[in-house]
Design a protein around this motif. Structure first.
Motif, PDB file in Angstrom:
ATOM      1  N   VAL A 329      38.799  16.518  -1.433  1.00  0.00           N
ATOM      2  CA  VAL A 329      37.597  15.702  -1.235  1.00  0.00           C
ATOM      3  C   VAL A 329      36.420  16.307  -2.001  1.00  0.00           C
ATOM      4  CG1 VAL A 329      35.980  14.777   0.475  1.00  0.00           C
ATOM      5  CG2 VAL A 329      38.388  15.060   1.082  1.00  0.00           C
ATOM      6  N   LEU A 330      35.621  15.437  -2.615  1.00  0.00           N
ATOM      7  CA  LEU A 330      34.319  15.807  -3.160  1.00  0.00           C
ATOM      8  C   LEU A 330      33.275  14.872  -2.568  1.00  0.00           C
ATOM      9  CD1 LEU A 330      35.014  16.110  -7.015  1.00  0.00           C
ATOM     10  CD2 LEU A 330      34.980  17.965  -5.340  1.00  0.00           C
ATOM     11  N   LEU A 331      32.119  15.407  -2.254  1.00  0.00           N
ATOM     12  CA  LEU A 331      30.991  14.583  -1.828  1.00  0.00           C
ATOM     13  C   LEU A 331      29.760  15.052  -2.590  1.00  0.00           C
ATOM     14  CD1 LEU A 331      29.752  12.385  -0.063  1.00  0.00           C
ATOM     15  CD2 LEU A 331      29.410  14.113   1.728  1.00  0.00           C
ATOM     16  N   ILE A 332      29.179  14.163  -3.391  1.00  0.00           N
ATOM     17  CA  ILE A 332      28.023  14.480  -4.219  1.00  0.00           C
ATOM     18  C   ILE A 332      26.813  13.696  -3.702  1.00  0.00           C
ATOM     19  CG2 ILE A 332      27.140  14.651  -6.580  1.00  0.00           C
ATOM     20  CD1 ILE A 332      29.848  16.019  -6.257  1.00  0.00           C
ATOM     21  N   ASP A 333      25.815  14.419  -3.176  1.00  0.00           N
ATOM     22  CA  ASP A 333      24.524  13.802  -2.810  1.00  0.00           C
ATOM     23  C   ASP A 333      24.642  12.590  -1.880  1.00  0.00           C
ATOM     24  OD1 ASP A 333      23.152  15.628  -4.307  1.00  0.00           O
ATOM     25  OD2 ASP A 333      22.787  14.294  -6.005  1.00  0.00           O
ATOM     26  N   GLU A 334      25.655  12.524  -1.075  1.00  0.00           N
ATOM     27  CA  GLU A 334      25.828  11.381  -0.166  1.00  0.00           C
ATOM     28  C   GLU A 334      25.998  10.067  -0.926  1.00  0.00           C
ATOM     29  OE1 GLU A 334      25.691  12.246   3.150  1.00  0.00           O
ATOM     30  OE2 GLU A 334      25.133  14.286   2.596  1.00  0.00           O
ATOM     31  N   SER A 335      26.243  10.125  -2.240  1.00  0.00           N
ATOM     32  CA  SER A 335      26.304   8.890  -3.035  1.00  0.00           C
ATOM     33  C   SER A 335      27.626   8.695  -3.749  1.00  0.00           C
ATOM     34  CB  SER A 335      25.172   8.862  -4.071  1.00  0.00           C
ATOM     35  OG  SER A 335      25.270   9.964  -4.947  1.00  0.00           O
ATOM     36  N   ILE A 336      28.387   9.773  -3.950  1.00  0.00           N
ATOM     37  CA  ILE A 336      29.711   9.668  -4.572  1.00  0.00           C
ATOM     38  C   ILE A 336      30.696  10.443  -3.709  1.00  0.00           C
ATOM     39  CG2 ILE A 336      31.121  10.132  -6.604  1.00  0.00           C
ATOM     40  CD1 ILE A 336      28.565  10.189  -8.267  1.00  0.00           C
ATOM     41  N   LEU A 337      31.729   9.756  -3.275  1.00  0.00           N
ATOM     42  CA  LEU A 337      32.793  10.369  -2.471  1.00  0.00           C
ATOM     43  C   LEU A 337      34.105  10.240  -3.222  1.00  0.00           C
ATOM     44  CD1 LEU A 337      33.977  11.524   0.234  1.00  0.00           C
ATOM     45  CD2 LEU A 337      34.238   9.131   0.956  1.00  0.00           C
ATOM     46  N   MET A 338      34.811  11.350  -3.395  1.00  0.00           N
ATOM     47  CA  MET A 338      36.130  11.316  -4.001  1.00  0.00           C
ATOM     48  C   MET A 338      37.164  11.743  -2.981  1.00  0.00           C
ATOM     49  SD  MET A 338      38.948  12.980  -5.191  1.00  0.00           S
ATOM     50  CE  MET A 338      38.489  14.703  -5.256  1.00  0.00           C
ATOM     51  N   VAL A 339      38.207  10.941  -2.827  1.00  0.00           N
ATOM     52  CA  VAL A 339      39.389  11.324  -2.061  1.00  0.00           C
ATOM     53  C   VAL A 339      40.579  11.074  -2.972  1.00  0.00           C
ATOM     54  CG1 VAL A 339      40.808  10.895  -0.024  1.00  0.00           C
ATOM     55  CG2 VAL A 339      38.318  10.701   0.138  1.00  0.00           C
ATOM     56  N   GLY A 340      41.433  12.074  -3.143  1.00  0.00           N
ATOM     57  CA  GLY A 340      42.541  11.881  -4.068  1.00  0.00           C
ATOM     58  C   GLY A 340      43.614  12.922  -3.917  1.00  0.00           C
ATOM     59  N   THR A 341      44.187  13.347  -5.065  1.00  0.00           N
ATOM     60  CA  THR A 341      45.316  14.268  -5.047  1.00  0.00           C
ATOM     61  C   THR A 341      45.017  15.593  -5.741  1.00  0.00           C
ATOM     62  OG1 THR A 341      46.318  13.495  -7.137  1.00  0.00           O
ATOM     63  CG2 THR A 341      46.844  12.253  -5.139  1.00  0.00           C
ATOM     64  N   VAL A 342      43.809  15.753  -6.289  1.00  0.00           N
ATOM     65  CA  VAL A 342      43.477  16.943  -7.091  1.00  0.00           C
ATOM     66  C   VAL A 342      43.051  18.112  -6.206  1.00  0.00           C
ATOM     67  CG1 VAL A 342      41.918  17.884  -8.830  1.00  0.00           C
ATOM     68  CG2 VAL A 342      42.828  15.574  -9.108  1.00  0.00           C
ATOM     69  N   ASN A 343      43.775  19.222  -6.316  1.00  0.00           N
ATOM     70  CA  ASN A 343      43.379  20.468  -5.674  1.00  0.00           C
ATOM     71  C   ASN A 343      42.491  21.276  -6.617  1.00  0.00           C
ATOM     72  OD1 ASN A 343      45.082  20.079  -3.351  1.00  0.00           O
ATOM     73  ND2 ASN A 343      46.826  20.686  -4.606  1.00  0.00           N
ATOM     74  N   PHE A 344      41.749  22.225  -6.067  1.00  0.00           N
ATOM     75  CA  PHE A 344      40.983  23.140  -6.905  1.00  0.00           C
ATOM     76  C   PHE A 344      41.864  24.345  -7.232  1.00  0.00           C
ATOM     77  CE2 PHE A 344      37.414  20.592  -6.759  1.00  0.00           C
ATOM     78  CZ  PHE A 344      36.348  21.174  -7.429  1.00  0.00           C
ATOM     79  N   ASP A 345      42.845  24.101  -8.101  1.00  0.00           N
ATOM     80  CA  ASP A 345      43.748  25.168  -8.527  1.00  0.00           C
ATOM     81  C   ASP A 345      44.253  24.893  -9.935  1.00  0.00           C
ATOM     82  OD1 ASP A 345      45.657  23.167  -8.265  1.00  0.00           O
ATOM     83  OD2 ASP A 345      46.743  24.119  -6.629  1.00  0.00           O
ATOM     84  N   SER A 346      44.982  25.849 -10.483  1.00  0.00           N
ATOM     85  CA  SER A 346      45.451  25.740 -11.862  1.00  0.00           C
ATOM     86  C   SER A 346      46.389  24.564 -12.060  1.00  0.00           C
ATOM     87  CB  SER A 346      46.168  27.031 -12.265  1.00  0.00           C
ATOM     88  OG  SER A 346      45.263  28.094 -12.340  1.00  0.00           O
ATOM     89  N   ARG A 347      47.232  24.322 -11.089  1.00  0.00           N
ATOM     90  CA  ARG A 347      48.219  23.253 -11.265  1.00  0.00           C
ATOM     91  C   ARG A 347      47.527  21.904 -11.437  1.00  0.00           C
ATOM     92  NH1 ARG A 347      53.003  25.241 -11.171  1.00  0.00           N
ATOM     93  NH2 ARG A 347      53.672  23.167 -11.792  1.00  0.00           N
ATOM     94  N   SER A 348      46.569  21.608 -10.584  1.00  0.00           N
ATOM     95  CA  SER A 348      45.869  20.330 -10.694  1.00  0.00           C
ATOM     96  C   SER A 348      44.980  20.277 -11.935  1.00  0.00           C
ATOM     97  CB  SER A 348      45.018  20.068  -9.445  1.00  0.00           C
ATOM     98  OG  SER A 348      45.826  19.681  -8.355  1.00  0.00           O
TER      99      SER A 348
END
Length: 408
Positions: A329-348
């Motif tokens: 999940v990413l949430l930027i400034d209460e205006s952009i929300l991302m839900v998906g499959t990307v991890n914060f790691d090398s593989r993704s």
């Protein structure tokens, strides 16, 4: 006799070390050649902005119940892939359901990543075929780039039922995702149910992936064009570079806050890291929530160097303490929300094929914000002493993790 045994053991050890070195060198040459020829490099697919009704699932049992119910009610076709499947009661129920729907006369296409599907037994695959289910592995290892093709995984999780309902997110199939694995305990994830015109993009991506892996063209049906309440768009990624650029662009837009939820925190992509540092320097508050308790080996230890760097930059890092946090999940400034499959790691960032849903609807985001707040509240803030005052065992594990972090 003892000397003979010792000699044999020495020979075995020498052969083992030599084989490891050969594989290491071969893998390095293979990877360099594949990168130079851009074998796995493709432009991302950014789908149009759509309007759909979106439901978020964070509980595995609720997600499974709804997905299984939707499949049971299907009248025409089911296209479905997950990154992995276990060999347990839940997985067998899922496979039984696919066979049942195929025997009812529906088109059933099921795919799983080759590595993620390693527990899928030959007998189960044969039963699927006998029932008329179309099955394939995604990204089978192949020459001449054997090691690179083994590393290159399809990490997308896409489900389409009758062109009316789609799913994408972090869950896979197995009882651990229902929180029924004692060693892992509670499992927290983020998975979206899409009802509306966005389903056509999920189906389009599934058809592309199927053709890429099988060279078989399957039908794109008359998917619903009905508009829902929430504005969103999907992006499918093939290249880590393009993913990095998009994340950096999002972070550059941030004015007040960036919140990141990720199972793994191996932030070794320079473009993404620099954009987060730039955001902090502009006064943007950066919160990162990761999962110290994990289903993967050494990922906690691999996170230590990046936690230290983040803390030095004034970022806030939190460790989820209620079980396993697997949401992306990413949430930027209460205006952009991302839900998906990307991890914060090398593989993704560098190896996997991924897919994210970007939501630009403030009304919907306001409904999801309390869910994210709950996960932050169920986490413990990490301090410098937590990652600097380590036991010798933890230090050794961190050293090993740093050596292999690219593949974690």
């Amino acid at each position: 006799m003892l000397k003979k045994v010792q000699k044999i053991l020495h020979v075995i050890l020498f052969v083992f070390i030599a084989a490891c070195l050969v594989l290491l060198v071969w893998g390095k040459i293979d990877k360099t050649a594949a990168e130079k020829r851009m074998v796995f490099e493709h432009q991302p697919i950014q789908y149009p902005i759509r309007q759909s009704n979106i439901t978020l699932y964070t509980d595995g049992k609720q997600f499974n119940n709804q997905l299984f119910s939707d499949i049971r009610k299907a009248k025409h076709y089911v296209y479905i892939n997950f990154f992995s499947i276990a060999d347990d009661k839940v997985s067998h129920q899922f496979l039984d359901l696919l066979r049942q729907k195929s025997q009812e006369g529906l088109e059933v296409y099921y795919a799983v990543d080759r590595l993620g599907g390693i527990l899928l037994k030959k007998k189960e695959r044969e039963l699927l075929g006998k029932a008329g289910v179309h099955f394939t592995y995604y990204n089978k290892p192949a020459l001449p780039y054997l090691f690179s093709s083994m590393d290159h995984r399809n990490h997308r999780r896409i489900s389409i039922i009758d062109g009316r309902i789609g799913y994408i997110g972090g869950f896979n199939i197995g009882k651990k995702y229902l929180g029924e694995k004692v060693k892992l305990g509670h499992w927290r994830d983020y998975h979206l149910e899409i009802r509306g015109e966005g389903v056509q993009d999920l189906e389009h991506q599934f058809v592309l992936d199927w053709k890429k892996n099988t060279e078989q063209q399957i039908s794109i049906h008359r998917v619903t064009k009905e508009k829902g309440a929430t504005s969103h768009r999907f992006t499918a990624y093939y290249s880590g570079e393009k993913l990095s650029q998009e994340y950096a662009m999002l972070f550059q837009q941030a004015k007040d806050s960036i919140i990141i939820l990720t199972p793994y925190l191996i932030l070794n992509d320079r473009t993404i890291w620099n954009s987060l540092v730039d955001a902090r320097n502009r006064g943007v508050r950066v919160k990162i929530v990761f999962s110290p308790h994990s289903d993967a080996l050494l990922v906690k230890e691999a996170a230590y160097p990046y936690i230290r760097k983040a803390l030095k930059q004034g970022m806030e890092v939190y460790g989820y303490k209620k079980g396993v946090l697997h949401g992306k999940v990413l949430l930027i400034d209460e205006s952009i929300l991302m839900v998906g499959t990307v991890n914060f790691d090398s593989r993704s960032f560098h190896l996997n094929e991924e897919m994210n849903c970007y939501i630009h609807d403030p009304v919907y985001i306001s409904k999801i914000r309390p869910v994210i707040n709950e996960d932050i509240q169920n986490s413990k803030r990490v301090t410098s002493s937590n990652v600097n005052q380590l036991s010798i065992k933890e230090k050794i594990k961190e050293m090993v993790a740093r050596m292999i972090e690219y593949y974690l």
